[in-house]
Design an enzyme around this catalytic site. Structure first.
Site, PDB file in Angstrom:
ATOM      1  CE  LYS A 113      -3.998  -2.264   0.665  1.00 31.79           C
ATOM      2  NZ  LYS A 113      -3.591  -3.677   0.713  1.00 31.79           N
TER       3      LYS A 113
HETATM    4  C1  LIG Z   1      -4.257  -4.809   0.279  1.00 32.63           C
HETATM    5  C2  LIG Z   1      -3.435  -6.014   0.216  1.00 32.63           C
HETATM    6  C3  LIG Z   1      -3.686  -7.023  -0.731  1.00 32.63           C
HETATM    7  C4  LIG Z   1      -4.854  -6.953  -1.680  1.00 32.63           C
HETATM    8  O1  LIG Z   1      -4.691  -5.947  -2.648  1.00 32.63           O
HETATM    9  P1  LIG Z   1      -5.948  -5.416  -3.460  1.00 32.63           P
HETATM   10  O2  LIG Z   1      -5.441  -4.281  -4.270  1.00 32.63           O
HETATM   11  O3  LIG Z   1      -6.946  -4.985  -2.427  1.00 32.63           O
HETATM   12  O4  LIG Z   1      -6.462  -6.544  -4.271  1.00 32.63           O
HETATM   13  C5  LIG Z   1      -2.834  -8.112  -0.764  1.00 32.63           C
HETATM   14  N1  LIG Z   1      -1.800  -8.228   0.103  1.00 32.63           N
HETATM   15  C6  LIG Z   1      -1.549  -7.289   1.019  1.00 32.63           C
HETATM   16  C7  LIG Z   1      -0.407  -7.489   1.957  1.00 32.63           C
HETATM   17  C8  LIG Z   1      -2.324  -6.137   1.106  1.00 32.63           C
HETATM   18  O5  LIG Z   1      -2.050  -5.208   2.025  1.00 32.63           O
END
Ligand SMILES: *Cc1c(COP(=O)(O)O)cnc(C)c1O
Length: 496
Positions: A113
Site C-alpha cells: 500500500k
Molecule cells: C491490500 C493487500 C492485498 C490486496 O490488494 P488489493 O489491491 O486490495 O487486491 C494483498 N496483500 C496485502 C499485503 C495487502 O495489504
C-alpha cells in the site's frame, strides 16, 4: 491527448484527473475510470534505462494529464525517496528458473500500500491547490489492515488534511493493529469497529454518499476524500511497478523486448491486479493476469462461473488484507465488459447491493479471458512458505504465499511455462506469527516480538524500521465502536 474521468454508474460530465482524485468516489456511488487507456509514448527499451522515479513520471503523466511536469515530478520526488529502504524502490527476487517476486514492501509501513499511499497525499494536496479548494480535506478510510497504516503514515501532519481510519477490531494482525493505534500526528484518528472489513467499507461508502452530512461538513470547512484503492490517485501509481518489473527484466537480459510474461497477484479489493491489467492495456506484454484468492474465494468463483455472490460466510484467514467479499475495484472491470455502458453496470451493482449477487452474460464472460482465477487454502499457503524457505532460504509473507501457491497451480493446470512475476505485497515481518508457524509449528505459542527476532535469524533479513518503531511506542488510539456507530464517531471527531 487529455485523459478525462467518468463514473462507472452514470453518464455525468467527465472531469479532470485532479478533480477525480479530490472526489475519490463519484457522487452516484460509481468509480472514476479514464475515458480511454493511453498508450506508452516511448519504447520499452527506452523505458528500461530509467530510474523508478523517472519511469513513474513517464507512466503517470499519461493518466494525470492536467498536472504540469513540475507538479507531477514534485509529487514523485517527495514520495519515492529515502522512506524506501532500497534505491530500486521495487526490487525483483528471482526464485527457481523463471519466477520473480516483485517486492512491493520496501516503504515505510512494509506493505505494498506504500507504493501508492506515499504519493497520494501529494497528488491530493496538489489537486486541491489546482482546483482552489479551501476546505480542509478529511480522508475517510476503511482498512483490512495495511491501507490504514500506509494512509496514516502518508497523511500524518500533512497541512490541510485530517485522516480517520476504521479497521475491524478483531480482523487484523497484532503488528497491523499496533502500527495503527500507535500512529502519531495531530490530524490522525483510528477507530476499531465491531465488525469485519466489508462492514467498515460499507459504512465509509455510506458517509461518502450522504449529502446531508456533506453539507454540514462544508459549513464547517471540511470535505471528504478517499484514500481507499477506489481513488484513481492510488490506481495510477500502482501501474508503474508492473512496467518497472518488465523493463527491469528486460534491462538485465532475463527477457527479450516484446516477450510476454504472466503476472500473479494476491487479490482482495482488486486494485493491485487492476493496475496490472491497465498496464497490459497500455501495451505492456503481459499475457495472463492470475488472480489469487484466499479462502474468501468470491473472485475465484466469479471467474469460474460468471456469478459474483457475496452471500457466504466471511472467513478470517492468515492473509487478513485479502479477507474481503466485496472487491470494489472489480466494478471498473465489469464496466469495461459491459462495453462502457454505465446503466448496465449500475444495474449489476444495484443487484449486488440489494441481493448480494449478480451474474454476467456468456459474452461478457468471454471478455474476461485475460484473467485466470485461482485460490489457495490456508494449508497450501503455509506449505508454500515452508517449501520456499527450505528450497531457497527465502521467506515470503502469507498474502504473497497465496499468490505463490496459485502460481504453481496455474502452471500445473495449464502447462503454461511463461516467465512469471508474482506481486509480493507485504514483508513477512508484518505477519511474523503466521509465517514462523508455517516454517515450524513449534513457534505457534511464542510471544510476538520473540518471533520477530527468530524471523531475523531464519531469513537473514534485518528487522525493518517499521517493526522497531512499534516495539515500545505508546498506544494513542483506543476508541472502539459498533458498526452502525461510525457516522457518530466522525461527527464527534470533526465537532459537527
Ligand atoms: C491490500 C493487500 C492485498 C490486496 O490488494 P488489493 O489491491 O486490495 O487486491 C494483498 N496483500 C496485502 C499485503 C495487502 O495489504
Amino acid at each position: 491527448m487529455e485523459v478525462m474521468y467518468k463514473s462507472t454508474r452514470s453518464d455525468s460530465a467527465p472531469i479532470t484527473a485532479s478533480q477525480a482524485i479530490l472526489k475519490g468516489l463519484a457522487p452516484d456511488g460509481g468509480l472514476f475510470v479514464p475515458d480511454h487507456i493511453p498508450a506508452f509514448d516511448k519504447s520499452l527499451s527506452e523505458l528500461s534505462k530509467l530510474s523508478y522515479q523517472e519511469l513513474a513520471y513517464e507512466v503517470m503523466k499519461l493518466y494525470l494529464t492536467d498536472f504540469t511536469k513540475e507538479e507531477l515530478e514534485g509529487c514523485i520526488a517527495r514520495a519515492y525517496d529515502e522512506k524506501f529502504d532500497t534505491k530500486k524502490i521495487a526490487p525483483l527476487k528471482k526464485t527457481g528458473k523463471d519466477t520473480w517476486y516483485l517486492e512491493l514492501f520496501h516503504g515505510k509501513t512494509i506493505a505494498f500500500k506504500d507504493m501508492a499511499l506515499s504519493i497520494l497525499p501529494h497528488l491530493l494536496t496538489t489537486s486541491a491547490k489546482k482546483n482552489q479548494v479551501k476546505n480542509e480535506i478529511v480522508i475517510l478510510t476503511a482498512t483490512s489492515g495495511d491501507t490504514g497504516k500506509a494512509a496514516l503514515a502518508g497523511f500524518a501532519d500533512v497541512p490541510g488534511t485530517r485522516i480517520i481510519v476504521f479497521y475491524p477490531k478483531d480482523g487484523v494482525s497484532k503488528v497491523q493493529e499496533l502500527q495503527m493505534v500507535t500512529q502519531k500526528g495531530d490530524n490522525t484518528d483510528v477507530i476499531g469497529i465491531k465488525g469485519n472489513f466489508d462492514d467498515a467499507q460499507t459504512g465509509v461508502k455510506m458517509m461518502f454518499s450522504d449529502t446531508e452530512l456533506a453539507e454540514r461538513m462544508n459549513a464547517k470547512g471540511y470535505q471528504f476524500s478517499s484514500a481507499n484503492s477506489i481513488n484513481i490517485g492510488r490506481l495510477v501509481p500502482q501501474i508503474v511497478y508492473y512496467v518497472y518489473a518488465y523493463v527491469s527484466l528486460l534491462a538485465e537480459g532475463s527477457i527479450t523486448e516484446g516477450e510476454s510474461i504472466n503476472v500473479c497477484v494476491p487479490t482482495g479489493n482488486f486494485g493491485n491486479i487492476l493496475a496490472a491489467y491497465y498496464a497490459k492495456l497500455m501495451g505492456l506484454p503481459i499475457d495472463k493476469l492470475i488472480c489469487a484468492s484466499n479462502e474468501n474465494k468470491v473472485l475465484f468463483d466469479f471467474f469460474a462461473s460468471g456469478t459474483y455472490d457475496r452471500n457466504r460466510d466471511f472467513i478470517l484467514t492468515s492473509s487478513p488484507s485479502m479477507d474481503i467479499l466485496i472487491s470494489s475495484n472489480l466494478e471498473r472491470l465489469i464496466y469495461r465488459i459491459c462495453d462502457h455502458d454505465a446503466a448496465k453496470n449500475a444495474k449489476l451493482m444495484q443487484a449486488l447491493t440489494s441481493g448480494g449477487v449478480y451474474e454476467i452474460t456468456e459474452d461478457q464472460k468471454k471478455a474476461l479471458s485475460d484473467f485466470w482465477g485461482g485460490m489457495a487454502t490456508e494449508e497450501e499457503c503455509f506449505t508454500k512458505i515452508r517449501d520456499l524457505y527450505k528450497e531457497e532460504k527465502y521467506v515470503i509473507d502469507t498474502h504473497t504465499a497465496v499468490a505463490g501457491a496459485v502460481s504453481d497451480k496455474y502452471r500445473a493446470e495449464t502447462g503454461d511455462e511463461k516467465k512469471m512475476v508474482i506481486a509480493s505485497t507485504a514483508s513477512p515481518y508484518k505477519f511474523s506469527r503466521s509465517v514462523m508457524s508455517a516454517i515450524d509449528p513449534a513457534n505457534k505459542d511464542k510471544e510476538e516480538f520473540a518471533l520477530i527476532d527468530e524471523l531475523e535469524k531464519v531469513s537473514g533479513v534485518a528487522v525493518p524500521q517499521a517493526i522497531e518503531e512499534i516495539r515500545k511506542a505508546e498506544v494513542r488510539h483506543k476508541t472502539v465502536c459498533e458498526k452502525d456507530g461510525m457516522k457518530a464517531e466522525v461527527e464527534r471527531i470533526l465537532g459537527l
